[in-house]
Design a protein around this motif. Structure first.
Motif, short mmCIF file in Angstrom:
data_model
loop_
_atom_site.label_atom_id
_atom_site.label_comp_id
_atom_site.label_asym_id
_atom_site.label_seq_id
_atom_site.Cartn_x
_atom_site.Cartn_y
_atom_site.Cartn_z
N LYS A 1 -25.07 40.04 -11.79
CA LYS A 1 -26.30 40.28 -12.66
C LYS A 1 -26.90 38.93 -12.52
O LYS A 1 -28.18 38.91 -12.23
CB LYS A 1 -26.03 40.75 -14.03
N LEU A 2 -26.16 37.72 -12.59
CA LEU A 2 -26.80 36.45 -12.66
C LEU A 2 -27.58 36.13 -11.32
O LEU A 2 -28.59 35.75 -11.20
CB LEU A 2 -25.85 35.26 -12.96
N ASP B 1 -30.84 38.63 -11.02
CA ASP B 1 -31.74 38.16 -11.68
C ASP B 1 -32.40 36.77 -11.08
O ASP B 1 -33.79 36.74 -11.04
CB ASP B 1 -31.06 37.81 -13.12
N LYS B 2 -31.50 36.09 -10.41
CA LYS B 2 -32.18 34.99 -9.84
C LYS B 2 -32.90 35.33 -8.66
O LYS B 2 -34.04 34.77 -8.28
CB LYS B 2 -31.01 34.05 -9.43
N LEU C 1 -34.56 37.95 -8.23
CA LEU C 1 -35.98 38.81 -8.76
C LEU C 1 -36.72 37.61 -9.19
O LEU C 1 -38.04 37.71 -9.03
CB LEU C 1 -35.58 39.76 -9.92
N GLU C 2 -36.23 36.43 -10.00
CA GLU C 2 -37.07 35.41 -10.65
C GLU C 2 -37.60 34.68 -9.31
O GLU C 2 -38.88 34.04 -9.62
CB GLU C 2 -36.08 34.53 -11.26
N PHE D 1 -32.54 40.33 -2.99
CA PHE D 1 -32.05 41.13 -4.07
C PHE D 1 -31.52 42.45 -3.39
O PHE D 1 -30.78 43.13 -3.76
CB PHE D 1 -33.35 41.44 -4.71
N SER E 1 -29.56 48.91 -13.83
CA SER E 1 -30.38 47.94 -13.86
C SER E 1 -31.11 47.82 -12.59
O SER E 1 -32.25 47.54 -12.31
CB SER E 1 -29.80 46.39 -14.42
N SER F 1 -35.06 48.15 -11.54
CA SER F 1 -35.85 46.89 -10.85
C SER F 1 -36.14 47.64 -9.49
O SER F 1 -37.38 47.13 -9.14
CB SER F 1 -34.75 45.77 -10.46
#
Length: 634
Positions: free
Chosen positions: A251-252, A255-256, A258-259, A266, A292, A296
């Motif tokens: 997940k980390l 998320d990185k 996507l950020e 991704f 999730s 997304s």
């Protein structure tokens, strides 16, 4: 006395007698020992001390100094064979386990422990005949203490190695399974063992997975987690922290991605996690990250839809392409490309993506059996055509370089000529020094592009009755102006066939048909008014027109004569800004309230007969005889 002198028969005999006496004395002693051992063994046996009796009987059996009660000794040893087996087994285990501790042979140590369990299962049975003998012999052997010490030694070693992350090629997995093999009793209790090992295993596993994730080894991290889970499963051990940590680390990283707007990364990572979850038997109910990922992905697909709507087609296609590993987006990509081609048809032409490649471009949609058809002239003057078929296939044609390319001022599709030719027709028009316009029509055939006609004049008109073309003010080569040339179709192209002197009245057409008469003089009935910027505008049958030419400052109802020359412009209306045709006015006739036609002063734009008044909305007046007051000519 020398050694040679000492070696005499007498001396030798003396030595032999001394040795014989010693042997006789030794044997006498051993005979005495055996007699004493047998007597003591019988006493111990009679007293019920079978362990001590078995030891003495066994020692007596090994004493061959005298043949004494051998049958009785053998009988007793047969009777006491279980005690002998217990003693022998324990003694063997003491020796072998001691050696195994020295060499750190855990596998052998566990085999010794298994042998001990086998020995106990046979003789250490509660209430059994040998229980007390086994207990006593075990205490005497010290094996229990030795095993306890040995297991503690191995336990401490394995825990230390596990905490250190293993050594050499061993990443700690061997130590886990060895620790599980150590019996619960040597941890103190089963609960203590469970807590201790869970803490050690979790610390080792979590640390290892975090290191891999921190190094960016996403697939290696998931592979390691899956391997751990499968290994635990093969040892019937539950380790929930493995999947929990794998999900947390994944997940980390996702998320990185996507950020950082790295959709490609991704999608790749998401697919890896999906595969891992499938192999691990996880679903959306047991892995929140799967849900999730789906959310997304849906958001990214929605973003791509918004990009298409906003005209950012390249960005949308790139986003769809990046998501392909996660989801089949081929249909979405095709739709975005179609929308892009519809908005920018030039892209269908060869090199259409190059900035400034094409000087003139024209296109139509849903015509000629194609979704989109487009023609363009590149910066070298060459004509190209392309169409996008319903099946998504794009076909192109390449024509010749257009003569006098520098004089061109536009190209357009002519639907009426296309109906005659049976294929799309593109007309190129260019200016001339004599004020006339050069017209060249190209028919787009499957086998290539060919010329349908080429002539010069002010305008041309296709005749419905015979498919001939009348060219106003045609350049017929005789140097005369104002002539109407006649061109007829023969052998696949139009040829000049004569001069027509008859002047025809421009046709009165519907406002909706204006674009069907490019560069033809026609009449339109309309309301004329001046907007806030001082521009002359027309309104007819719900359509607006920007008026140019001889419109002057006239306002009111009129029949306007002029041409639509392919131009469009933006105007402001009550409903907002609109993109409308430009009508070039040659003349206009004002309509009185009674429908009478009066002339218009083209210099002042004032009605010559203002007392007659004007009908501000003639389109809504019914004359009562079936005619429309908008034209007075229906």
């Amino acid at each position: 006395m020398t050694f040679k002198q000492a070696i005499t028969l007498r001396n030798i005999m003396i030595v032999l007698c001394i040795c014989l006496a010693g042997l006789l004395i030794s044997k006498a002693l051993r005979i005495e020992d055996k007699l004493r051992m047998v007597q003591e063994a019988e006493r111990l046996y009679a007293a019920g001390d079978l362990i001590a009796a078995e030891r003495l009987y066994r020692q007596a059996a090994d004493n061959f100094s005298i043949y004494y009660k051998e049958e009785e000794i053998a009988g007793r040893l047969t009777e006491l064979a279980p005690i002998t087996a217990i003693r022998s087994g324990l003694d063997t285990l003491v020796r072998t386990s001691a050696d195994q501790l020295v060499t750190k042979d855990f596998s052998g140590f566990m085999e010794s422990y298994a042998a001990l369990l086998s020995l106990k299962s046979k003789y250490f049975i509660s209430g059994g005949p040998y229980e007390r003998f086994y207990r006593q012999l075990s205490e005497e052997s010290g094996l229990s203490v030795q095993l306890t010490s040995g297991f503690r030694q191995f336990k401490d070693q394995f825990l230390a190695e596990l905490a250190a992350g293993g050594s050499g090629d061993d990443t700690g997995e061997t130590y886990k399974w060895n620790l599980l093999l150590i019996p619960d009793a040597y941890y103190g209790s089963a609960e203590t063992k469970t807590e201790l090992l869970a803490a050690g295993f979790k610390s080792h596993d979590v640390s290892r997975l975090k290191v891999l994730a921190a190094a960016g080894s996403f697939q290696a991290m998931l592979d390691s987690a899956l391997s751990m889970a499968q290994a635990y499963g093969s040892h019937s051990y539950t380790a929930p922290w493995v999947h929990e940590q794998a999900e947390e680390s994944a997940k980390l990283i996702l998320d990185k991605d996507l950020e950082g707007d790295n959709v490609t990364a991704f999608a790749g990572h998401a697919v890896m996690y999906r595969n891992y979850a499938a192999a691990a038997g996880l679903d959306a109910g047991s892995s929140r990250l799967l849900s999730s990922i789906e959310r997304s992905t849906s958001k990214l697909l929605s973003s791509a839809v918004r990009l298409v709507r906003g005209g950012q087609y390249a960005e949308a296609i790139q986003l769809y392409s990046s998501l392909t590993p996660l989801q089949d987006t081929s249909a979405e990509i095709a739709a975005a490309q179609l929308a892009w081609n519809t908005a920018e048809p030039v892209r269908l032409l060869p090199g259409g993506n190059e900035e400034g490649k094409y000087v003139f471009v024209t296109s139509v949609s849903s015509k000629y059996g194609a979704k989109i058809a487009v023609a363009g002239i590149d910066n070298s003057g060459r004509l190209y055509y392309a169409d996008l078929q319903e099946d998504g296939i794009t076909s192109t044609r390449t024509g010749d370089v257009i003569q006098d390319f520098g004089q061109l001022n536009g190209i357009y599709f002519d639907d009426r000529l296309a109906a005659v030719a049976g294929v799309p027709v593109v007309v190129a028009q260019g200016s001339r020094d004599d004020g006339r316009t050069d017209f060249t029509a190209y028919q787009i055939k499957p086998e290539g592009i060919s010329v349908l006609f080429t002539f010069a004049g002010d305008s041309y008109e296709l005749q419905a009755e015979d498919a001939s073309i009348l060219v106003a003010n045609a350049d017929t080569g005789d140097g005369v102006s104002g002539e109407t040339g006649v061109y007829t179709l023969g052998e696949g192209s139009y040829q000049f066939t004569g001069i027509r002197q008859v002047v025809t009245e421009p046709p009165l057409i519907s406002a909706f048909d204006l674009e069907l008469y490019p560069y033809e003089t026609v009449k339109l009935g309309m309301e004329i008014y001046i907007d806030n910027s001082g521009r002359s505008l027309g309104f007819a049958e719900g359509r607006y027109f920007a008026l140019q030419g001889a419109a002057g400052s006239f306002t009111g109802s009129a029949v306007v004569t002029g041409q639509y020359q392919g131009g469009n412009d933006y105007i402001g209306t009550e409903t907002g800004e609109q993109y409308v045709p430009v009508f070039v006015v040659d003349s206009l006739e004002s309509l009185s309230s009674s429908g009478a036609v009066t002339g218009t002063d083209m210099e002042s734009g004032q009605d010559i007969n203002p007392d007659a008044g004007t009908d501000l909305n003639p389109a809504s007046d019914d004359t009562g005889d079936g005619t429309n007051a908008n034209t007075g000519l229906d």
